[in-house]
Motif scaffolding. Structure first.
Motif, mmCIF file in Angstrom:
data_model
loop_
_atom_site.group_PDB
_atom_site.id
_atom_site.type_symbol
_atom_site.label_atom_id
_atom_site.label_comp_id
_atom_site.label_asym_id
_atom_site.label_seq_id
_atom_site.Cartn_x
_atom_site.Cartn_y
_atom_site.Cartn_z
ATOM 1 N N PHE A 12 -5.290 -30.254 106.183
ATOM 2 C CA PHE A 12 -4.173 -29.391 106.556
ATOM 3 C C PHE A 12 -3.334 -29.954 107.698
ATOM 4 O O PHE A 12 -2.234 -29.472 107.951
ATOM 5 N N ALA A 13 -3.802 -30.972 108.417
ATOM 6 C CA ALA A 13 -3.055 -31.533 109.547
ATOM 7 C C ALA A 13 -3.509 -32.957 109.783
ATOM 8 O O ALA A 13 -4.587 -33.370 109.352
ATOM 9 N N GLY A 14 -2.669 -33.711 110.492
ATOM 10 C CA GLY A 14 -3.005 -35.089 110.802
ATOM 11 C C GLY A 14 -2.493 -35.471 112.172
ATOM 12 O O GLY A 14 -1.716 -34.746 112.801
ATOM 13 N N CYS A 15 -2.933 -36.639 112.644
ATOM 14 C CA CYS A 15 -2.557 -37.124 113.964
ATOM 15 C C CYS A 15 -2.339 -38.625 113.885
ATOM 16 O O CYS A 15 -3.055 -39.331 113.166
ATOM 17 N N ALA A 16 -1.345 -39.119 114.612
ATOM 18 C CA ALA A 16 -1.093 -40.555 114.692
ATOM 19 C C ALA A 16 -0.643 -40.886 116.104
ATOM 20 O O ALA A 16 -0.011 -40.066 116.778
ATOM 21 N N PRO A 32 -9.510 -38.437 116.318
ATOM 22 C CA PRO A 32 -9.925 -39.683 116.988
ATOM 23 C C PRO A 32 -8.793 -40.428 117.685
ATOM 24 O O PRO A 32 -8.957 -40.825 118.858
ATOM 25 N N PRO A 33 -7.622 -40.666 117.072
ATOM 26 C CA PRO A 33 -6.582 -41.411 117.808
ATOM 27 C C PRO A 33 -6.094 -40.666 119.038
ATOM 28 O O PRO A 33 -5.956 -41.251 120.118
ATOM 29 N N LEU A 45 -5.322 -40.098 124.745
ATOM 30 C CA LEU A 45 -5.108 -39.097 125.792
ATOM 31 C C LEU A 45 -6.239 -39.101 126.809
ATOM 32 O O LEU A 45 -6.097 -38.562 127.910
ATOM 33 N N GLY A 46 -7.367 -39.703 126.448
ATOM 34 C CA GLY A 46 -8.481 -39.797 127.390
ATOM 35 C C GLY A 46 -8.309 -40.885 128.431
ATOM 36 O O GLY A 46 -9.174 -41.059 129.294
ATOM 37 N N LEU A 47 -7.186 -41.598 128.386
ATOM 38 C CA LEU A 47 -6.954 -42.698 129.324
ATOM 39 C C LEU A 47 -6.220 -42.255 130.590
ATOM 40 O O LEU A 47 -5.912 -43.091 131.440
ATOM 41 N N TRP A 69 -18.466 -39.169 99.711
ATOM 42 C CA TRP A 69 -17.273 -39.289 100.550
ATOM 43 C C TRP A 69 -16.168 -38.363 100.063
ATOM 44 O O TRP A 69 -15.930 -38.214 98.862
ATOM 45 N N VAL A 70 -15.503 -37.727 101.019
ATOM 46 C CA VAL A 70 -14.400 -36.817 100.721
ATOM 47 C C VAL A 70 -13.201 -37.229 101.574
ATOM 48 O O VAL A 70 -13.351 -37.486 102.775
ATOM 49 N N PRO A 71 -12.002 -37.325 101.003
ATOM 50 C CA PRO A 71 -10.825 -37.695 101.805
ATOM 51 C C PRO A 71 -10.565 -36.686 102.915
ATOM 52 O O PRO A 71 -10.864 -35.497 102.783
ATOM 53 N N GLY A 72 -9.996 -37.162 103.981
ATOM 54 C CA GLY A 72 -9.582 -36.269 105.055
ATOM 55 C C GLY A 72 -10.731 -35.695 105.827
ATOM 56 O O GLY A 72 -10.711 -34.524 106.213
ATOM 57 N N GLY A 73 -11.764 -36.480 106.076
ATOM 58 C CA GLY A 73 -12.937 -35.951 106.751
ATOM 59 C C GLY A 73 -12.922 -36.086 108.255
ATOM 60 O O GLY A 73 -13.909 -35.745 108.899
ATOM 61 N N THR A 74 -11.845 -36.597 108.858
ATOM 62 C CA THR A 74 -11.800 -36.750 110.308
ATOM 63 C C THR A 74 -10.945 -35.656 110.921
ATOM 64 O O THR A 74 -10.040 -35.129 110.289
ATOM 65 N N GLY A 75 -11.250 -35.340 112.166
ATOM 66 C CA GLY A 75 -10.492 -34.298 112.835
ATOM 67 C C GLY A 75 -11.171 -32.952 112.746
ATOM 68 O O GLY A 75 -12.248 -32.806 112.166
ATOM 69 N N PRO A 76 -10.536 -31.937 113.303
ATOM 70 C CA PRO A 76 -11.154 -30.599 113.340
ATOM 71 C C PRO A 76 -11.166 -29.952 111.966
ATOM 72 O O PRO A 76 -10.315 -30.229 111.118
ATOM 73 N N ASP A 77 -12.144 -29.075 111.742
ATOM 74 C CA ASP A 77 -12.083 -28.250 110.540
ATOM 75 C C ASP A 77 -11.171 -27.055 110.830
ATOM 76 O O ASP A 77 -10.648 -26.901 111.932
#
Length: 485
Positions: free
Chosen positions: A231-235, A274-275, A280-282, A467-475
């Motif tokens: 439902f969402a992504g980050c770059a 993850p990105p 932002l942790g820097l 394996w399922v696509p889109g498995g990174t990030g928050p649920d």
């Protein structure tokens, strides 16, 4: 040699004028904004209000296709970008050890910089070019037209008019973007409408700019790629002079969208990927608020129909011809290709119907396949995100895995494409194939159909049966909590 009038002095217009001059032609650029790009990058990037160029504040990247053109056709512009702080990154540097080089790997280098760096470099070159006249603050208000030569030749554009007067030329180039007035002026002159396509993406983007702490010239090499769930992504977009942008994107129907305008909510949501979390942790310093962009679509507007060109003496470049959603970052490369085509052929009777037909045929052959690829890619993302919103919005109390599975496994093709992208992060050969498509060096139908690449992806999938696509990030439950905060 030809005298060419350009409507619009953005990236497409400036590059076309400069390339024309380098071919021995003369050019006049008519730009609505009285202000020209300078070398005060932060001021122009973040403090220059440009309502006619909303994409100027969004992150950009110059793909290998654009970099190759700059290095070969406009090496002074390329060098000036590097002097201003732009950075170059090879796609295969994703791996700790770059795989052995192959012919064509030199095309897989991107330039990381804000849009203003390219604009400033182009402006510097234009000011030193004797064959170019820049008319900032003198927008075009109409077209000068005449009957085309020969029976059935239709309308021919012979020049432009402004509040300051009328200007004649051998060719007029529409570089005014998708919001320019050329279509309206052509209709008023009695011209047939051209052929238009419009494909809504259903995506909204939210970005925020940051600067790395003093002494830290680079962020983490990984992860920089786009990640996301159903439902969402980050770059993250590294740029020049320690500046980078974090972008979140989701479907326009997502009810949590408006919450991302709050900087605190935006950062909390971005850190969940993850990105975003890595960069932002820097301890980076925020440079802007949250910048939103919506109503994105892919548009193709050709000045021809089934009978041929609808006008002669005028051709479109950049967003006036093909506007692509920034998902794949193709826009600048396609604009530069069109600019080069105009410059290389402007000596061939540019006011004739034959020139207009030749340009249209070239655009359909060279640019349209990449536009079509963008449409297909965005449709897949938009469908997945909209399905994720519909399937998960009511399941905030459940984990995201089950919902993602339903959306991602609806077609084997979608899963296969997603697997290829994920496999590329582990396999240098698949990454090379993916990069050749990304940098417009090879069409996807060729690169991805290679039997060796298909076999590598198949083995990767076989080793990961669950394996399922889109498995990174928050649920979805985590996302609802983050955006409700």
């Amino acid at each position: 040699m030809a005298h060419v009038l350009l409507i619009g002095g953005g990236v497409a217009g400036a590059a076309t004028a400069l390339l024309l001059a380098r071919q021995g032609h003369t050019a006049e650029v008519f730009e609505n904004d009285p202000r020209a790009p300078g070398t005060a990058l932060d001021r122009d990037s973040f403090g220059w209000r440009r309502p006619a160029v909303p994409q100027a504040a969004q992150p950009h990247v110059l793909l290998g296709a654009a970099r190759t053109l700059l290095r070969t056709e406009l090496p002074d512009v390329h060098a000036e970008m590097l002097r201003l702080g732009a950075r170059e990154r090879h796609e295969l540097d994703w791996f700790d050890v770059r795989p052995p080089a192959r012919p064509g790997d030199e095309d897989l280098v991107m330039i990381e910089a804000r849009r203003i760096v390219l604009e400033s470099a182009l402006a510097t070159a234009l000011r030193a070019e004797p064959g170019v006249v820049l008319r900032h603050g003198e927008p075009v208000t109409g077209l000068m037209t005449a009957a085309g030569a020969g029976a059935g030749s239709g309308i021919r554009v012979t020049g432009v008019s402004t509040r300051g007067g009328a200007y004649g030329g051998d060719l007029v180039v529409d570089a005014a973007g998708r919001r320019g007035g050329v279509a309206r002026w052509l209709a008023a002159a009695g011209c047939r409408p051209g052929t238009a396509e419009r494909h809504r993406t259903g995506l909204a983007y939210f970005c925020r700019w940051y600067r790395l702490p003093p002494g830290m010239e680079e962020g983490p090499r990984r992860p920089w790629t786009v990640t996301g769930g159903g439902f969402a992504g980050c770059a993250v977009f590294p740029a020049d002079n320690r500046v980078f942008a974090v972008t979140l994107f989701l479907h326009t129907s997502d009810p949590t969208r408006s919450a991302l305008r709050d900087p605190g909510v935006f950062e909390a949501a971005a850190r969940a990927f993850p990105p975003g979390g890595a960069w932002l942790g820097l301890g980076a310093e925020p440079l802007t608020g949250v910048l939103a962009t919506a109503s994105l679509d892919n548009r193709w507007h050709a000045l021809a129909d089934e009978r041929g060109p609808v006008v002669s003496g005028l051709v479109p470049v950049g967003d006036a011809l093909t506007h692509t959603n920034p998902t794949l970052g193709q826009g600048t490369s396609l604009a530069l290709w069109a600019a080069r085509r105009v410059a290389r052929t402007a000596h061939q009777d540019p006011g004739s119907a034959r020139f207009a037909a030749g340009y249209h045929d070239w655009a359909v052959w060279t640019l349209k396949p990449w536009f079509d690829y963008q449409v297909v890619a965005d449709a897949a993302i938009g469908e997945r995100f909209s399905t994720g919103v519909a399937g998960l919005a009511g399941a905030a109390g459940r984990t995201g895995g089950a919902g993602r599975t339903g959306a991602a496994r609806r077609t084997g093709t979608a899963r296969g494409v997603a697997a290829l992208f994920e496999c590329a992060l582990d396999d240098p050969e698949v990454m090379r194939a993916r990069a050749r498509v990304r940098h417009l060096a090879e069409p996807p139908g060729t690169a991805y159909a290679d039997p060796g690449i298909r076999a590598r992806v198949a083995r990767w999938l076989a080793a990961r049966p669950d394996w399922v696509p889109g498995g990174t990030g928050p649920d979805r439950a985590q996302w609802e909590k983050l955006t409700a905060a």
